[in-house]
Every structure is written in structure tokens, then in C-alpha cells.
Design an enzyme around this catalytic site. Structure first.
Site, short mmCIF file in Angstrom:
data_model
loop_
_atom_site.label_atom_id
_atom_site.label_comp_id
_atom_site.label_asym_id
_atom_site.label_seq_id
_atom_site.Cartn_x
_atom_site.Cartn_y
_atom_site.Cartn_z
N LEU A 135 -20.04 -25.97 17.80
CA LEU A 135 -19.55 -26.63 17.07
C LEU A 135 -20.44 -27.68 16.39
CD1 LEU A 135 -16.91 -28.96 17.08
CD2 LEU A 135 -18.86 -30.71 18.46
N ASP A 136 -21.13 -27.70 16.65
CA ASP A 136 -23.01 -28.63 15.48
C ASP A 136 -23.79 -27.07 14.48
OD1 ASP A 136 -21.60 -30.45 16.92
OD2 ASP A 136 -23.47 -30.95 17.94
N GLU A 137 -23.03 -25.85 14.21
CA GLU A 137 -23.22 -25.09 13.66
C GLU A 137 -23.24 -24.70 12.57
OE1 GLU A 137 -26.80 -24.31 14.73
OE2 GLU A 137 -27.20 -25.51 16.39
#
Lengths: 277, 277, 277, 277
Positions: free
Chosen positions: A221-223
Site C-alpha cells: 500500500l505505501d510503496e
């Protein structure tokens, strides 16, 4: 006369700009605006050209195909308004900003629908005569929940899916159904404060600046590739709650700015980075 | 292999990018970086292309000359370090910043000399082994004073003359000797607070932002084409003196940023506006 | 009449501002500028008061001592110029900026000496008639090297030690000799990209903003209380080297801004956070 | 326990902070947050104190009245939500932003009504269940038109009147009915580009930054005390129309930020300047 945008990606090679602009010239297409970029590390070439004239898409793209290297790709995109589906949880600010900007014309987009795992934002959405679907995650396995959402989203055939503070992690299975088509707003200046409670983390570390990050969603999700980031200064007067409050303004500004660039076909994915032309 | 920058200005016409990039391709020159801009109001075309390869300047420019419209102009600029003369009065901050950035490599420039109407900044200049000329304006007519300065400046054959807080108005006669070659820093966010004591004016008006403007000098000191502007927020705590103090940081930042763009041949004059590619 | 700054830290309690300002009033000291802050999490009170008048430091501080809670502390700081020692390695930009700002008056500070582990910056330092000490780390144990530096630094009795791109990690033993007296510039927007090669890390992650962080040094080099942070936008055109180049401007801006606040006694340490009044 | 904000203005004098905070202490009121400012030019003192405790407004203000100089004034403001009436013409972005921020809680305000000289924004307003009054100026004298508006506005007893791109100049007669109660957004970085078509003026001058200004309205529409200003960078790619488009984002950001400060009783009028505590 029409306006279209030509998008080209290719391994770098000598004469690419000449070849592409020659073909535009041959087709009597006027170049209104042109940008290109060569990544000298990956040796990839990216070009975005706004054209005006009378288009024969098929022969134009065939000509490009003949002229450019094998592994290259070209798309000719008409200036029709794109369609998005927005996914939300409970916070109104990002959704509200997109709704209002679509309403007042600042954002040229059709919001086909909003999907939330709570009904909190139904009444806001419906003020603007846009369908809202509540798909509660309660008592459902993650896969079941996502399958229901996918079914709804797909029926609207969106160009992009916008996570406007959708607070649940998506599975790789969901993500792969919309490759490079999901835009997320992360409530921190990534890669700092990955994960939950970034504003509490920011408070604890005593930072003097907070920010937000809009990115394409990949398996993690955050990459995914970062599209846009913005920050605001803060100081010792800000509690963790104040930071979150102040952060909302940045979050929505970053998300709508990133969305705007994506809708104008300015954003290319280049490995885990983006090129914004 | 060499690197050079091609600068082209032309009336707008179809196929200009194709023509120029074709000629680059024909000469086996690799395009490292390219930018162009069409002013749809004035119908002028501007293009800046960083090239790499083996150059035959004469035939390359001849080919361009043949291909482009009559009123166009092309220059091929080698990557040699450019030479400037700096003119000052008494304030050290802008001069100091250029001296230090030239010293530490942040600014790729040869400072040939500094000319001041006071000797205040001689010792600072000479720390860096750069000649300083004091040309006092006292007991001289303006024309005499300027003639003396022109004589000194010209002997250094500078590419640009930088007014780093030179506090005297230049006559049209001075200006026309260095057309579009004089860069000035004005201590306000032009066009606000034109003229003397801009910080007092800013204080009186109670503004919440102050700024500075770097521009080419034309006949009227504060009216030439703007190259760069920057601002900083201020508040009620700032006295007029505090504003001036805070303004110094912006002034030097704006001037060196503008100078840097000019030195890299990124700045085109377009009527009373600039195009920065 | 003199000007002094009163600095008070205390556990929070009702009436603190009244008590302190009463004593100022009783001593006929005029409050020129006053700021205070209560951290409602830690229940700590911080106050900074610029006073003007005729001071009897002893009785004034005794009065405060009587009035304030036991664990509080008050300092009355005269407006004398403070003294710093700067530590460097090879990069000139941060040192150069402090030298120039001290020279032109933008920074009100006495630079007592510069200590480097290379002699690269000796000639720059000596231009400004400031002693430079080369203390090479080669063929020395870390402790020996630091001991030599400590000896030199201490002889100048500095108010603060400024690490202006000093690229070696300091041991806890070094740090504890100058508690909350060492200011470091870290070349990233902490806590992102801790450690070596932050610009390469920033490039790899494809961030759209880079920044720098000035902080007090505690035992762990990158983890001390943050004093100031600043950022600049970057884009796909920036290579890792370009990021580092662009980062220099932010680094020096952040360091001198933090230093300026510290020199004006505006920065309080509050656990691992700072209060900047 | 309640929270209230104490607002004090006074000619400057020794011991004012001590006197005010003593009285707070005497009334057992806890100071949550305090700011004050002395204008050393006009010798005016401004103080804003957030208090918590059990209030006896009458005796508290009487105590203050006894202690402070004759020409001083104190107000104790409860934390009740304030009421505004918004005046508009045709553009949606500023109104939309205030509506949305009031809806999602970012702005703590009651929008009592919206008054427009066209009905363009009626449907947007009514989505949020807020009354909209169309008062066409057509075939009316300016005074008649304003009289009608005043009548409507006054019936809502607003704390403030917000001109959210109300594009008609107000007469002194209108203004004096709401002294320092009318907040306007001006679509330029005042004092640059006063008057009509500021974005065309900005384009013609070739500026590299545009901005917006929120100010209290006095007799002269563009000359009242400035509350807040903000800018964005622009470049040669921006047509006058693009500037106007980009300017909308700044306009609404500036207006809501100024409005927020005013609603929190942070903005003092100090001659033709403001103090924002």
C-alpha cells in the site's frame, strides 16, 4: 479540428523526437505543447505531445509503430472527460474536495460513483447526485469484501479508482485488477511515518514539517510510485490531533493535484518512480 | 564528445520541432534535454536543446538556417564558463552570495571583476582574489560616472553585468550598451512597491508577504522582463527594518537563481516577458 | 538601559505568567517581547521574555526563584554576541554561508574557530581571518581523534558547537561534553532516509520533495531534538547527484536558520522535541 | 469548566501583562494559550488569552477595567460558533470551499445565509440546506440594491459578512453598517494589480508569482487592513486565463485561512494594518 494527446514510451534511441515529430508534421498535426524526458539510468524515453488537427488515429499510430523501436508503445488519447470511482471510509475532506472541484470545473472529471465501507459519506455524495454504495466489511472475509467492491467498481468502467482516505489495506488480488489505475493518498510525507498513526509518530518525533503523498497503489500500500507530495510547516503548538487536523488540508491538496495530473495523462510510471510531464 | 546548447527563436510555424530535431539527428547529435515553448499570443517559438556529440558548428547552423523561417535565429553555445562583472553599492549580501557560490561551485561562473560606487565591498571582494574597482559618483555628472564604469566593465568583456544591489538608476545610454545583458535585483515583489524604500512601503501597507524580483534591465530600471521572483511570509512583528533584514535573504536567493538560469542559457526575452526553459 | 532575555522553564502551574511578569514589573523592567508555551502533554511551561531596563540580576533571579515552583529554572541572558566553533569535513556550502552571514551581519555571532578532519576548508576559513585547525582522523582511534578535537574546541569556550557537514559520527563521550550545545545539519528530511547516502535513497524512492533537518545532537546522531526543517520540490529530472546539489541550498538555509534561533535563545529542549519561542 | 477568549487592546504601558494575568490568576482562570504584541510605532498593546475555568464575566471585566488604562478595551468571548452571511456573484470556488469546510468541520462556523446578485450559486448553496437570496442589481440604483442586501443580511445578525468573490464595489454607506465585520478576498497580491482584471495585468507584466489577499473592507474596497496573503509560482506557460484558473485555488485558500483566524478572534485591526495573534 480536434485536440488529442499522444503518449509515447520507448527504450531510448537516437532520433526519437525527430521521428515522432516528423510523423506529426506529415499528418499535418500542430504541436500545441510538447514534453519529453529520457531517464539516463534506465534508458527509457517518455514523451507527451498535445496535438491539434484532423486525426486519422489508425494510420497515425501505424506510422509511429513503424518508426519507433519494437518495445515502444504509443497511445493517442482523446480529450473526453475521464471517469473515476472514489473509495472512502469516514473522512469527508478528500471526497468533499473532489466533489466540489468536479462541480465547479476545477477538476475535469466524471465521478461515476463513490463506494464506502461505512455509509457516513452517503449524504454528502448524494448532494451532488452521485450514486453511493455502502459495502460494509463487517462479518466478511477480506476477500469477500473486496470481491463485492470490485464488482461494483467494474460496472462503472472507471479510468481510475481514487482512494480518498479509504482506510483499509487492499490485497494484491484487488490491486492487480486495476494496474496503475489506483491512486491513493497517504497521510504522511512518505517514506517517513509509514503505517498507522503517522500524525502521532510525527508528534513523537517532534518534526517541524508534515506532509502527504499521493501515489499509485501497487501490492504494498505505501510503496507504489509517488505522483505528488506536499508539506506544511508545523511547530511545538501542534498536538498530534492538531497535526492530523492541519494535515487534512495537505492531504486533499495533494490528492486533487495528483489526480489532475493523472487525468491529463501527464503521469508515466517508470519502475517505482513516476515521470510527470 | 562535446556538449553544447542549441538556442532557437522563431516565428511559430508547423513542423519546427521536427525540422530542428531532424537536423540534430542528421548530425548524429544526441538530445540530452529538450524544451520548447510556443507563445500562442505573439506566435513566437522558443526552443532550448542540450546536445551531445561531435559538432561541426558551421554546417549545423547552416542546415538550421536553411530549414527554419527567415526571421528565426539559432545559436550554438559551448559549455564554457561564462564571465560576469558585478556592480554594487554598499550592501554585502547579494555580492557575498555570488562570491561564495562561485567559490564552492554552486554557481558555474567566472567573476571577472566587481565595480562599486563606494569602496565598502572592496575587502570582501579581494578575499576571493577578484579585482575591485571603486568608481565614486561624487562630483561627477551621471554621464561621466557611467562612462567611467562602462570603460572598466567593457575591458572585461563580460557575458552579463549583474547589479547586486547597485543603488543608482542607470541611464538609457548605459543600458543600451549591454542589451538584455544586465540583470538587476529589485527589493520588492514587482510591480508592488516600485521605487525607493519598498520595505517602508510594505510596512505601511501591512502586507503579509514580501518578495524580490530579478529582471533584465531595460530603459526603465524597474520595468524590464522579469526572470524570477520569490517571496517570504512576514507578520505584524516585523518593523520596516525587520522587513528589510528579512528581505535580504530573498533578494540574494532570487538573484542567484535568476543568474543561474541566465548562465545556463535558459532565459529568453519575449517582449516584456521572459520564457524560462 | 540594557536589554536582556529571561528564559524560564518550569513544571506547569496556575499563575506562572502572572508571577513572572509581576516580578518584571516590580523591577521596572519593560517587556519588549514575550512568548510562552505550555506543553499540556508533559505539563512543562516555557517562557522567553525580552526585557529592557536597569537590571540587578541577582535580586531579580532571587525573586523569581522564590516565586516559582521548586523544579523550575530561570536564566537572564545578556545580549552579548555568542561564540561558536564550527566542525567541518570537506563541503564548503554550510561553512561558507555561516562565514558570509557572520561577515555581513545577517548572523550575530563570533566564529571562534573552525575544526576540520581535512584541510580542504582551511583557505576559505582563513579568508575571513578565523583560525582553522586540521585534525586528521587518519591512523587515529576514534577516541583519540575526538579527544584532540575536544581539546581544541574547549580552549575557545564556545557557547555552541556547529556541525556544518561534519561527516563523522560522534561518540556519546564527545556529545556529553557539550550537552544540548551541538547543532547538526542532517542532509535529509528526518526521519526519512536516516543514515548514509540519503540523496541516493531519495532518488530510489522517487520522492517529489527533499529536505534537510537541523537538530541538537544527542547520543544517536540522527535522533536528537529537531530545531528546524525545510524542503524543496524536486522532480523526475533530478538524478541522485542533482538531488544532492539542490539539497545543499536547503541544508545551509536550515542550518543558519536553526543557528540563528539558538543564538537568540529561542530554542528550548522539551524531551526529544523542541519548543521554539 | 468553560473556555473563553479574552481580547484586550490598550495604549502600551508598563505592567500590562502582569495586571491582566494577575486578574486571571485571582479569578482562578487557567491560561491555556496566550499571545500579546506591542506595536512600538503606535504604542498600542494587543493581547489574546485563552482561558479555562469558572467565569464570572461581570466581575472579571470590572476588575480588568479598574486595572487597565482608560482608553483600553477588553472583551470576553465565549466559544460559541459564530455566524456569517456570505455574499457572492457567480464564481463557485470560494463559496464551495467555505460550504465544504463548514460541512466537514474544518471551519467552525454557522453559515446563516448566502446572498448573490445572480442566482447562479443558489443550487450549490441549497445542497447544504442553507438559504440563498438572489438580489439582482439590474434596474436598481446602487443604493437601492445595497439597501435590499443590508435588510436581508441584518435579519441574520451575522458576526461577519464574507465577500466570497462578490464582484461589485460596495459604497461607504454599506461598509459603515458592518465596521471591521466585512472580509473580502481580492484576486491579486495587493497592492499589485489593484482594480479590474488583475490576472490580465499579471500576464502583461510577466510576473512569476501570483497571489491573493484577504482583507477587512473599509471605504475603499482594495485598501482595508490585510489579514492574510498567499502566492503560487507561475511561469511562461500560463495564459491570462490559466493564471485566473490557478488563482482560484489561492483565493479560496487565503479566504478560508483569513476567515478561520477571524472566527477564532485572532485578528486585531491596528490602523490600516492587522495584528494576528
Amino acid at each position: 479540428m480536434e485536440r488529442k494527446t499522444l503518449i509515447t514510451e520507448s527504450p531510448d534511441a537516437k532520433g526519437l523526437i525527430a521521428k515522432i515529430t516528423n510523423i506529426c508534421y506529415k499528418h499535418q498535426l500542430n504541436i500545441i505543447h510538447n514534453n519529453e524526458f529520457v531517464d539516463h539510468a534506465s534508458l527509457r524515453f517518455f514523451m507527451r505531445t498535445e496535438l491539434e488537427g484532423y486525426f486519422n488515429d489508425e494510420t497515425f499510430l501505424a506510422d509511429l509503430n513503424d518508426a519507433l523501436p519494437d518495445a515502444s508503445s504509443s497511445k493517442l488519447i482523446s480529450s473526453e472527460r475521464k471517469r473515476i470511482v472514489i473509495m472512502v471510509t469516514k473522512e469527508a475532506h478528500c471526497l468533499g474536495d473532489i466533489l466540489m472541484k468536479a462541480y465547479d470545473g476545477a477538476l475535469d472529471v466524471e465521478i461515476a460513483a463513490v463506494v464506502g465501507n461505512y455509509d457516513t459519506l452517503a449524504s454528502l455524495t448524494e448532494k451532488f447526485d452521485i450514486p453511493y454504495h455502502t459495502v460494509s466489511h463487517e462479518s466478511l472475509e477480506r476477500e469477500e469484501h473486496e470481491a463485492k467492491i470490485v464488482e461494483i467498481v467494474k460496472q462503472y468502467e472507471p479510468d481510475y479508482v481514487v482512494l480518498a482516505k479509504y482506510m483499509r489495506v487492499l490485497t494484491p488480488n484487488f490491486v492487480k485488477q486495476f494496474p496503475h489505475k489506483i491512486i491513493n493518498i497517504h497521510h504522511s510525507f512518505l517514506p517517513a511515518f509509514i503505517g498507522a498513526k503517522p500524525y502521532q509518530q510525527a508528534f513523537d518525533r517532534g518534526v517541524k514539517i508534515i506532509g502527504a503523498t499521493a501515489h499509485f497503489v501497487t501490492d504494498d500500500l505505501d510503496e507504489g510510485p509517488i505522483i505528488h507530495q506536499q508539506v506544511i510547516p508545523v511547530d511545538h503548538n501542534f498536538s498530534a490531533k492538531d497535526l492530523a487536523h492541519a494535515g487534512r488540508d495537505v492531504e486533499k491538496a495533494v490528492l486533487t493535484k495528483a489526480l489532475s495530473a493523472v487525468l491529463e495523462d501527464k503521469v508515466f510510471v517508470n519502475g517505482n518512480r513516476t515521470v510527470v510531464l
